[in-house]
Scaffold this motif. Structure first.
Motif, PDB file in Angstrom:
ATOM      1  N   SER A 272       0.822  -1.213   0.000  1.00  0.00           N
ATOM      2  CA  SER A 272       0.000   0.000   0.000  1.00  0.00           C
ATOM      3  C   SER A 272       0.854   1.260   0.000  1.00  0.00           C
ATOM      4  N   VAL A 273       1.890   1.252   0.819  1.00  0.00           N
ATOM      5  CA  VAL A 273       2.772   2.419   0.913  1.00  0.00           C
ATOM      6  C   VAL A 273       3.491   2.646  -0.418  1.00  0.00           C
ATOM      7  N   LYS A 274       4.022   1.567  -1.013  1.00  0.00           N
ATOM      8  CA  LYS A 274       4.706   1.702  -2.300  1.00  0.00           C
ATOM      9  C   LYS A 274       3.746   2.228  -3.370  1.00  0.00           C
ATOM     10  N   ALA A 275       2.552   1.668  -3.432  1.00  0.00           N
ATOM     11  CA  ALA A 275       1.569   2.088  -4.435  1.00  0.00           C
ATOM     12  C   ALA A 275       1.183   3.549  -4.238  1.00  0.00           C
ATOM     13  N   MET A 276       1.012   3.951  -2.988  1.00  0.00           N
ATOM     14  CA  MET A 276       0.679   5.346  -2.700  1.00  0.00           C
ATOM     15  C   MET A 276       1.796   6.264  -3.197  1.00  0.00           C
ATOM     16  N   PHE A 277       3.037   5.884  -2.948  1.00  0.00           N
ATOM     17  CA  PHE A 277       4.186   6.660  -3.417  1.00  0.00           C
ATOM     18  C   PHE A 277       4.191   6.734  -4.949  1.00  0.00           C
ATOM     19  N   PHE A 278       3.934   5.601  -5.609  1.00  0.00           N
ATOM     20  CA  PHE A 278       3.939   5.585  -7.077  1.00  0.00           C
ATOM     21  C   PHE A 278       2.882   6.530  -7.644  1.00  0.00           C
ATOM     22  N   VAL A 279       1.702   6.522  -7.044  1.00  0.00           N
ATOM     23  CA  VAL A 279       0.638   7.419  -7.526  1.00  0.00           C
ATOM     24  C   VAL A 279       1.030   8.874  -7.272  1.00  0.00           C
ATOM     25  N   GLU A 280       1.552   9.157  -6.084  1.00  0.00           N
ATOM     26  CA  GLU A 280       1.988  10.530  -5.779  1.00  0.00           C
ATOM     27  C   GLU A 280       3.068  11.003  -6.748  1.00  0.00           C
ATOM     28  N   GLN A 281       4.028  10.135  -7.015  1.00  0.00           N
ATOM     29  CA  GLN A 281       5.178  10.519  -7.823  1.00  0.00           C
ATOM     30  C   GLN A 281       4.933  10.479  -9.330  1.00  0.00           C
ATOM     31  N   HIS A 282       4.019   9.617  -9.788  1.00  0.00           N
ATOM     32  CA  HIS A 282       3.933   9.352 -11.221  1.00  0.00           C
ATOM     33  C   HIS A 282       2.566   9.574 -11.863  1.00  0.00           C
ATOM     34  N   TYR A 283       1.557   9.915 -11.071  1.00  0.00           N
ATOM     35  CA  TYR A 283       0.248  10.089 -11.707  1.00  0.00           C
ATOM     36  C   TYR A 283       0.267  11.260 -12.681  1.00  0.00           C
ATOM     37  N   LEU A 284       0.755  12.401 -12.251  1.00  0.00           N
ATOM     38  CA  LEU A 284       0.723  13.585 -13.120  1.00  0.00           C
ATOM     39  C   LEU A 284       1.630  13.435 -14.340  1.00  0.00           C
ATOM     40  N   SER A 285       2.775  12.798 -14.166  1.00  0.00           N
ATOM     41  CA  SER A 285       3.724  12.679 -15.284  1.00  0.00           C
ATOM     42  C   SER A 285       3.439  11.479 -16.189  1.00  0.00           C
ATOM     43  N   HIS A 286       2.951  10.365 -15.609  1.00  0.00           N
ATOM     44  CA  HIS A 286       2.774   9.138 -16.386  1.00  0.00           C
ATOM     45  C   HIS A 286       1.349   8.568 -16.327  1.00  0.00           C
ATOM     46  N   SER A 287       0.464   9.254 -15.642  1.00  0.00           N
ATOM     47  CA  SER A 287      -0.936   8.814 -15.496  1.00  0.00           C
ATOM     48  C   SER A 287      -1.060   7.396 -14.945  1.00  0.00           C
ATOM     49  N   ILE A 288      -0.174   7.021 -14.020  1.00  0.00           N
ATOM     50  CA  ILE A 288      -0.263   5.676 -13.456  1.00  0.00           C
ATOM     51  C   ILE A 288      -1.599   5.519 -12.742  1.00  0.00           C
ATOM     52  N   GLN A 289      -2.253   4.408 -13.023  1.00  0.00           N
ATOM     53  CA  GLN A 289      -3.565   4.129 -12.463  1.00  0.00           C
ATOM     54  C   GLN A 289      -3.437   3.332 -11.165  1.00  0.00           C
ATOM     55  N   LEU A 290      -4.469   3.400 -10.345  1.00  0.00           N
ATOM     56  CA  LEU A 290      -4.478   2.739  -9.043  1.00  0.00           C
ATOM     57  C   LEU A 290      -4.160   1.253  -9.160  1.00  0.00           C
ATOM     58  N   ALA A 291      -4.847   0.544 -10.031  1.00  0.00           N
ATOM     59  CA  ALA A 291      -4.639  -0.903 -10.155  1.00  0.00           C
ATOM     60  C   ALA A 291      -3.200  -1.213 -10.561  1.00  0.00           C
ATOM     61  N   ASP A 292      -2.666  -0.470 -11.530  1.00  0.00           N
ATOM     62  CA  ASP A 292      -1.293  -0.707 -11.971  1.00  0.00           C
ATOM     63  C   ASP A 292      -0.296  -0.392 -10.868  1.00  0.00           C
ATOM     64  N   ALA A 293      -0.539   0.642 -10.087  1.00  0.00           N
ATOM     65  CA  ALA A 293       0.341   0.973  -8.967  1.00  0.00           C
ATOM     66  C   ALA A 293       0.351  -0.161  -7.942  1.00  0.00           C
ATOM     67  N   LEU A 294      -0.815  -0.712  -7.646  1.00  0.00           N
ATOM     68  CA  LEU A 294      -0.903  -1.806  -6.682  1.00  0.00           C
ATOM     69  C   LEU A 294      -0.273  -3.085  -7.220  1.00  0.00           C
ATOM     70  N   ILE A 295      -0.520  -3.409  -8.477  1.00  0.00           N
ATOM     71  CA  ILE A 295       0.055  -4.614  -9.077  1.00  0.00           C
ATOM     72  C   ILE A 295       1.576  -4.485  -9.159  1.00  0.00           C
ATOM     73  N   GLY A 296       2.059  -3.331  -9.607  1.00  0.00           N
ATOM     74  CA  GLY A 296       3.497  -3.101  -9.675  1.00  0.00           C
ATOM     75  C   GLY A 296       4.148  -3.151  -8.308  1.00  0.00           C
ATOM     76  N   ALA A 297       3.522  -2.537  -7.324  1.00  0.00           N
ATOM     77  CA  ALA A 297       4.053  -2.550  -5.963  1.00  0.00           C
ATOM     78  C   ALA A 297       4.077  -3.969  -5.401  1.00  0.00           C
ATOM     79  N   THR A 298       3.095  -4.764  -5.749  1.00  0.00           N
ATOM     80  CA  THR A 298       3.052  -6.162  -5.307  1.00  0.00           C
ATOM     81  C   THR A 298       4.244  -6.930  -5.861  1.00  0.00           C
ATOM     82  N   ALA A 299       4.486  -6.794  -7.158  1.00  0.00           N
ATOM     83  CA  ALA A 299       5.613  -7.495  -7.777  1.00  0.00           C
ATOM     84  C   ALA A 299       6.940  -7.046  -7.158  1.00  0.00           C
ATOM     85  N   ILE A 300       7.105  -5.750  -6.992  1.00  0.00           N
ATOM     86  CA  ILE A 300       8.352  -5.220  -6.413  1.00  0.00           C
ATOM     87  C   ILE A 300       8.535  -5.735  -4.984  1.00  0.00           C
ATOM     88  N   SER A 301       7.482  -5.683  -4.188  1.00  0.00           N
ATOM     89  CA  SER A 301       7.576  -6.107  -2.790  1.00  0.00           C
ATOM     90  C   SER A 301       7.959  -7.578  -2.652  1.00  0.00           C
TER      91      SER A 301
END
Length: 125
Positions: free
Chosen positions: A70-99
């Motif tokens: 959750s923390v990683k996904a929140m960071f990804f959305v904060e850092q990359h939503y405006l620049s890359h339009s990262i979506q909630l589901a992708d942030a969570l899935i990506g954070a899951t794989a990284i974790s």
């Protein structure tokens, strides 16, 4: 390896490359987010039961959302939503794989481009 939602959708649509990839990939993982996205696409309980049986036969495991994810996904959305339009589901899935220290197989690698710590493998339908 984490299998992204799009690869499983290609499989369910009868794509031969997806079929070969899934059938050859034993002991893969999916995010709980992927599972929920697939369930939301089901038309009836019969399709849901087929999905459950398939996941069991493939010996796939569902990775659940933890506080770390959750923390990683929140960071990804904060850092990359405006620049890359990262979506909630992708942030969570990506954070899951990284974790879990796992690569992700996806046909939508552009969705994960901003996540520098994520190892992606490109699926080509």
């Amino acid at each position: 390896m984490v299998i992204d939602t799009d690869v499983l959708i290609w499989y369910m649509k009868g794509n031969k490359n997806a079929y070969k990839t899934i059938e050859d990939s034993k002991n893969f993982y999916i995010s709980v987010v992927t599972y929920m996205e697939l369930v939301q696409g089901m038309r009836d309980k019969n399709e849901l039961n087929k999905l459950r049986r398939a996941l069991h036969l493939w010996n796939s495991k569902i990775l659940y959302i933890s506080e770390e994810i959750s923390v990683k996904a929140m960071f990804f959305v904060e850092q990359h939503y405006l620049s890359h339009s990262i979506q909630l589901a992708d942030a969570l899935i990506g954070a899951t794989a990284i974790s879990h220290g796992l690569p992700i197989l996806t046909g939508n690698d552009k969705h994960y481009k901003a996540l520098k710590d994520l190892q992606t493998e490109k699926f080509r339908p």
